[in-house]
Design an enzyme around this catalytic site. Structure first.
Site, PDB file in Angstrom:
ATOM      1  N   ARG A 104     -27.831  19.429  -5.736  1.00 25.32           N
ATOM      2  CA  ARG A 104     -27.774  17.913  -5.400  1.00 25.32           C
ATOM      3  C   ARG A 104     -28.207  18.235  -3.987  1.00 25.32           C
ATOM      4  O   ARG A 104     -27.584  18.999  -3.129  1.00 25.32           O
ATOM      5  CB  ARG A 104     -26.351  17.537  -5.398  1.00 25.32           C
ATOM      6  CG  ARG A 104     -25.693  17.476  -6.630  1.00 25.32           C
ATOM      7  CD  ARG A 104     -24.435  16.515  -6.613  1.00 25.32           C
ATOM      8  NE  ARG A 104     -23.238  17.398  -5.879  1.00 25.32           N
ATOM      9  CZ  ARG A 104     -22.403  16.705  -5.896  1.00 25.32           C
ATOM     10  NH1 ARG A 104     -21.900  15.718  -6.247  1.00 25.32           N
ATOM     11  NH2 ARG A 104     -21.695  17.293  -4.802  1.00 25.32           N
ATOM     12  N   THR A 108     -28.424  13.591   0.356  1.00 24.69           N
ATOM     13  CA  THR A 108     -28.528  12.502  -0.480  1.00 24.69           C
ATOM     14  C   THR A 108     -27.557  12.470  -1.578  1.00 24.69           C
ATOM     15  O   THR A 108     -27.154  11.441  -2.042  1.00 24.69           O
ATOM     16  CB  THR A 108     -29.912  11.887  -0.813  1.00 24.69           C
ATOM     17  OG1 THR A 108     -30.319  13.050  -1.843  1.00 24.69           O
ATOM     18  CG2 THR A 108     -30.819  12.016   0.454  1.00 24.69           C
ATOM     19  N   ASP A 200     -16.691  23.640  -5.464  1.00 26.75           N
ATOM     20  CA  ASP A 200     -18.075  24.066  -6.101  1.00 26.75           C
ATOM     21  C   ASP A 200     -18.140  24.926  -7.214  1.00 26.75           C
ATOM     22  O   ASP A 200     -17.755  26.086  -6.992  1.00 26.75           O
ATOM     23  CB  ASP A 200     -19.146  24.344  -4.861  1.00 26.75           C
ATOM     24  CG  ASP A 200     -20.414  24.515  -5.252  1.00 26.75           C
ATOM     25  OD1 ASP A 200     -21.357  23.878  -4.599  1.00 26.75           O
ATOM     26  OD2 ASP A 200     -20.729  25.139  -6.358  1.00 26.75           O
ATOM     27  N   ASP A 203     -20.305  28.058  -6.769  1.00 25.35           N
ATOM     28  CA  ASP A 203     -19.931  29.114  -5.797  1.00 25.35           C
ATOM     29  C   ASP A 203     -18.593  29.639  -6.396  1.00 25.35           C
ATOM     30  O   ASP A 203     -18.281  31.008  -6.176  1.00 25.35           O
ATOM     31  CB  ASP A 203     -19.625  28.331  -4.560  1.00 25.35           C
ATOM     32  CG  ASP A 203     -20.589  27.727  -3.629  1.00 25.35           C
ATOM     33  OD1 ASP A 203     -21.817  28.409  -3.761  1.00 25.35           O
ATOM     34  OD2 ASP A 203     -20.442  27.105  -2.845  1.00 25.35           O
TER      35      ASP A 203
HETATM   36  C1  PRP Z   1     -23.083  20.887  -9.264  1.00 23.45           C
HETATM   37  C2  PRP Z   1     -22.664  20.887 -10.749  1.00 23.45           C
HETATM   38  C3  PRP Z   1     -23.458  19.769 -11.238  1.00 23.45           C
HETATM   39  C4  PRP Z   1     -23.600  18.854 -10.112  1.00 23.45           C
HETATM   40  C5  PRP Z   1     -22.640  17.587 -10.495  1.00 23.45           C
HETATM   41  O1  PRP Z   1     -24.269  21.439  -8.967  1.00 23.45           O
HETATM   42  O2  PRP Z   1     -22.692  22.111 -11.155  1.00 23.45           O
HETATM   43  O3  PRP Z   1     -24.630  19.873 -11.691  1.00 23.45           O
HETATM   44  O4  PRP Z   1     -23.149  19.365  -8.946  1.00 23.45           O
HETATM   45  O5  PRP Z   1     -22.709  16.630  -9.519  1.00 23.45           O
HETATM   46  P1  PRP Z   1     -23.456  15.267 -10.003  1.00 23.45           P
HETATM   47  O6  PRP Z   1     -22.648  14.695 -10.982  1.00 23.45           O
HETATM   48  O7  PRP Z   1     -22.854  14.355  -8.757  1.00 23.45           O
HETATM   49  O8  PRP Z   1     -24.861  15.470  -9.910  1.00 23.45           O
HETATM   50  P2  PRP Z   1     -24.957  21.693  -7.660  1.00 23.45           P
HETATM   51  O9  PRP Z   1     -25.767  20.728  -7.302  1.00 23.45           O
HETATM   52  O10 PRP Z   1     -23.865  22.148  -6.752  1.00 23.45           O
HETATM   53  O11 PRP Z   1     -25.745  23.275  -7.740  1.00 23.45           O
HETATM   54  P3  PRP Z   1     -25.375  24.301  -8.270  1.00 23.45           P
HETATM   55  O12 PRP Z   1     -24.884  24.489  -9.776  1.00 23.45           O
HETATM   56  O13 PRP Z   1     -26.535  25.087  -8.230  1.00 23.45           O
HETATM   57  O14 PRP Z   1     -24.388  24.964  -7.383  1.00 23.45           O
HETATM   58  N1  URA Z   2     -20.497  19.662  -7.981  1.00 25.79           N
HETATM   59  C1  URA Z   2     -19.199  20.653  -8.099  1.00 25.79           C
HETATM   60  O1  URA Z   2     -19.530  21.991  -8.467  1.00 25.79           O
HETATM   61  N2  URA Z   2     -17.914  20.225  -7.897  1.00 25.79           N
HETATM   62  C2  URA Z   2     -17.717  18.958  -7.528  1.00 25.79           C
HETATM   63  O2  URA Z   2     -16.626  18.580  -7.037  1.00 25.79           O
HETATM   64  C3  URA Z   2     -19.044  18.014  -7.448  1.00 25.79           C
HETATM   65  C4  URA Z   2     -20.107  18.663  -7.726  1.00 25.79           C
END
Ligand code: PRP
Ligand code: URA
Length: 209
Positions: A104, A108, A200, A203
């Site tokens: 994400r 945005t 997150d 993380d």
């Molecule tokens: C997190 C999670 C989803 C997304 C959900 O990933 O694992 O993929 O956010 O959010 P959304 O429903 O608003 O799209 P992130 O973008 O943090 O990436 P990462 O898994 O690489 O940390």
């Molecule tokens: N992605 C995450 O990992 N946690 C949240 O709460 C939302 C998006």
């Protein structure tokens, strides 16, 4: 509209509380994500078809059952979706695993795709898209859309925690996709994080913060 199945179980509530706790370390976090994923895998496969075959127990002849439907594809949304792969493979060892990379954008909150590699015959498989978090639904909707563009027609979405906003978006944009979650949370905060959520997921799984 796709149906939403929520695992309603005291042990799941217990385990999700441990996931939520900010003091839970990555090792325990990974292990609980895997455990819950196994339960989600059973729930999401309740409609899989069986065929009968003859077997012999140490006692007598009887009828056995084996899965006879389409082959399975598992698609983790990177990165956090990786935390659910082991649980699914444990239940479905013959499944093929594809990957879709999305993050994400911090301003945005829209997903940005950076990787896509899926099994060649994905269009013939039942595809399970996995990601621990369904927040705005942007990542899940885009991932499902990309799989549809590649010809996939049988798709389900599996998440550990979902926000109502994410479920609504998936139901509106992909009414053919059923959703299986372990926990429905209250809402999103101003930064589009799930409340109360677990922070997150990437993380927490990989110890990157
Ligand atoms: C997190 C999670 C989803 C997304 C959900 O990933 O694992 O993929 O956010 O959010 P959304 O429903 O608003 O799209 P992130 O973008 O943090 O990436 P990462 O898994 O690489 O940390
Ligand atoms: N992605 C995450 O990992 N946690 C949240 O709460 C939302 C998006």
């Amino acid at each position: 509209m796709g149906k939403v199945t929520i695992l309603d179980h005291p042990v799941i509530k217990h385990k999700i509380s441990i996931l939520r706790d900010k003091n839970t370390g990555s090792n325990e976090f990974r292990s609980i994500i895997k455990e819950i994923t196994i339960l989600l895998a059973y729930e999401a496969s309740k409609d899989f078809t069986l065929e009968e075959y003859d077997i012999e127990t140490p006692i007598c002849k009887t009828t056995g059952y084996r899965l006879s439907g389409k082959k399975l594809g598992i698609i983790p949304i990177l990165r956090a979706g990786l935390g659910m792969v082991d649980g699914l493979i444990e239940v479905f060892p013959a499944a093929r695993v594809g990957h879709i990379g999305m993050y994400r954008d911090e301003k945005t909150m829209k997903p940005i795709e950076y990787y896509l590699k899926i099994p060649k015959d994905s269009n013939k498989r039942d595809m399970l898209v996995i990601d621990p978090m369904l927040a705005t639904g942007g990542s899940a909707c885009d991932a499902i859309q990309r799989l549809k563009e590649k010809g996939c027609t049988s798709l389900k979405l599996l998440n550990i925690i979902a926000a109502p906003e994410g479920i609504k978006k998936v139901q509106e944009e992909h009414p053919d996709v059923d959703i299986y979650i372990a926990q429905l949370d209250e809402k999103l905060n101003d930064d589009c994080y799930i409340v109360p959520g677990l922070g997150d997921a990437g993380d927490r799984l990989f110890g990157t913060k």
